[in-house]
Design a protein around this motif. Structure first.
Motif, PDB file in Angstrom:
ATOM      1  N   SER A 182       0.853  -1.181   0.000  1.00 36.97           N
ATOM      2  CA  SER A 182       0.000   0.000   0.000  1.00 36.97           C
ATOM      3  C   SER A 182       0.891   1.233   0.000  1.00 36.97           C
ATOM      4  O   SER A 182       2.100   1.130   0.244  1.00 36.97           O
ATOM      5  N   VAL A 183       0.282   2.397  -0.252  1.00 36.50           N
ATOM      6  CA  VAL A 183       1.044   3.647  -0.261  1.00 36.50           C
ATOM      7  C   VAL A 183       0.233   4.728   0.445  1.00 36.50           C
ATOM      8  O   VAL A 183      -0.997   4.640   0.564  1.00 36.50           O
ATOM      9  N   SER A 184       0.925   5.754   0.910  1.00 37.05           N
ATOM     10  CA  SER A 184       0.287   6.917   1.521  1.00 37.05           C
ATOM     11  C   SER A 184       0.394   8.096   0.564  1.00 37.05           C
ATOM     12  O   SER A 184       1.131   8.057  -0.433  1.00 37.05           O
ATOM     13  N   LEU A 185      -0.305   9.179   0.872  1.00 33.41           N
ATOM     14  CA  LEU A 185      -0.207  10.380   0.053  1.00 33.41           C
ATOM     15  C   LEU A 185       1.202  10.959   0.088  1.00 33.41           C
ATOM     16  O   LEU A 185       1.693  11.485  -0.917  1.00 33.41           O
ATOM     17  N   ALA A 186       1.858  10.856   1.236  1.00 28.59           N
ATOM     18  CA  ALA A 186       3.235  11.344   1.334  1.00 28.59           C
ATOM     19  C   ALA A 186       4.159  10.568   0.394  1.00 28.59           C
ATOM     20  O   ALA A 186       5.090  11.139  -0.177  1.00 28.59           O
ATOM     21  N   ASP A 187       3.862   9.267   0.208  1.00 30.00           N
ATOM     22  CA  ASP A 187       4.688   8.441  -0.677  1.00 30.00           C
ATOM     23  C   ASP A 187       4.601   8.902  -2.128  1.00 30.00           C
ATOM     24  O   ASP A 187       5.568   8.773  -2.889  1.00 30.00           O
ATOM     25  N   ILE A 188       3.440   9.427  -2.522  1.00 29.02           N
ATOM     26  CA  ILE A 188       3.237   9.749  -3.936  1.00 29.02           C
ATOM     27  C   ILE A 188       3.198  11.255  -4.205  1.00 29.02           C
ATOM     28  O   ILE A 188       2.895  11.676  -5.320  1.00 29.02           O
ATOM     29  N   ALA A 189       3.525  12.063  -3.195  1.00 28.46           N
ATOM     30  CA  ALA A 189       3.427  13.520  -3.335  1.00 28.46           C
ATOM     31  C   ALA A 189       4.306  14.060  -4.464  1.00 28.46           C
ATOM     32  O   ALA A 189       3.950  15.054  -5.106  1.00 28.46           O
ATOM     33  N   ASP A 190       5.442  13.439  -4.705  1.00 27.04           N
ATOM     34  CA  ASP A 190       6.361  13.944  -5.728  1.00 27.04           C
ATOM     35  C   ASP A 190       6.210  13.222  -7.067  1.00 27.04           C
ATOM     36  O   ASP A 190       6.957  13.504  -8.015  1.00 27.04           O
TER      37      ASP A 190
END
Length: 305
Positions: A182-190
């Motif tokens: 799974s991923v968080s928003l922080a993981d995909i922010a960039d």
């Protein structure tokens, strides 16, 4: 002079605001403006007096409004009479519309269960966006539709909330983050983000934007696309990633990996509403039969949403 143009004109004449009128008839303001212009050209007269601050009816516009209301009321009465006569004579047809994720995730199970109980009903399907499905209900072209409920609903329509679709993230298959569970928003922010066009898919577009806003982050949008299938294809070409409803996995193509999106807390964030819509006050035994099957099975359908 077309009925669609008259409906656009009546909405604009009653609202005296093209933006609100466009929302009422589920159109873009520019498209509504074009229909009004075509009507004026066809009739050879101006129907509205426009200034930078206000919109008002001309004398011809006020006269047409009275006639247009009477014409549309008569048309709706004739349509209703013919539909009821057709149904009482045994015609068993149900015209159903659905947005893409509902067509992929909800309809296969619903149609299977409905056909098992009502094999005599022939179901015609149309897959489209909400902004194009709702006018078809109003015009009588559809009996039932599964849509994103609009913020400002037309009072001529009945909406029944059904479920909330969970948001997930679509990655290129070989993306470094695709190996995670799974991923968080922080993981995909960039990460480069592909988002839907807000004019045609406001719920899906706003979902991505609001999720990042609530997390005090900003998405790096690199591409806007209209169709969900197009967005998934762009992800497969490694142009970027996308936040999509979970039922989108059923239209998956090679080269795309879907991962759950971890969010802080619970609630409506990260979820998209789905509702059934039909013409308020209308009678339709076939439609009501499908809604009955849906109500009985909704909990099982919602498990995969």
């Amino acid at each position: 002079m077309e009925l669609h143009q008259l409906r656009c004109f009546v909405a604009a004449a009653e609202q005296l605001h093209f933006g609100r009128a466009a929302q009422q008839v589920q159109m873009l303001p520019s498209a509504l403006g074009r229909q009004i212009k075509l009507l004026e050209e066809d009739l050879g007269t101006r129907l509205f007096a426009r200034t930078t601050r206000a919109v008002s009816l001309t004398d011809d516009g006020a006269s047409l409004l009275r006639d247009a209301r009477a014409i549309l009321a008569r048309v709706e009465a004739v349509e209703s009479s013919l539909r009821n006569r057709s149904r009482t004579q045994g015609a068993r047809r149900l015209r159903v519309g659905a947005i893409d994720s509902a067509a992929a995730g909800l309809l296969p199970s619903l149609l299977r269960d409905f056909r098992a109980k009502h094999p005599e009903v022939a179901v015609q399907l149309l897959e489209e966006k909400t902004i194009r499905l709702l006018p078809k209900i109003l015009s009588g072209a559809l009996d039932l539709a599964f849509v994103r409920p609009p913020d400002r609903a037309d009072k001529r329509l009945e909406f029944q909330p059904l479920l909330m679709e969970t948001a997930i993230v679509a990655f290129p298959q070989r993306h470094a983050l695709a190996k995670r569970k799974s991923v968080s928003l922080a993981d995909i922010a960039d990460e480069p983000m592909i988002v839907p066009d807000r004019r045609s898919r406001p719920h899906s577009h706003d979902l991505t934007m609001k999720l990042f806003e609530e997390a005090a982050l900003a998405p790096r949008v690199v591409q806007v696309a209209d169709e969900k299938q197009t967005i998934i294809n762009l992800v497969a070409t490694r142009l970027g990633i996308a936040i999509v409803p979970r039922w989108t996995t059923r239209m998956a193509i090679p080269g795309v990996k879907f991962l759950p999106l971890r969010l802080k807390g619970s609630g409506p964030a990260g979820r998209l509403p789905l509702a059934a819509a039909w013409l308020r006050g209308s009678r339709d035994p076939a439609r009501d039969a499908m809604l009955s099957v849906l109500e009985a099975k909704l909990r099982s359908y919602a498990k995969d949403a």
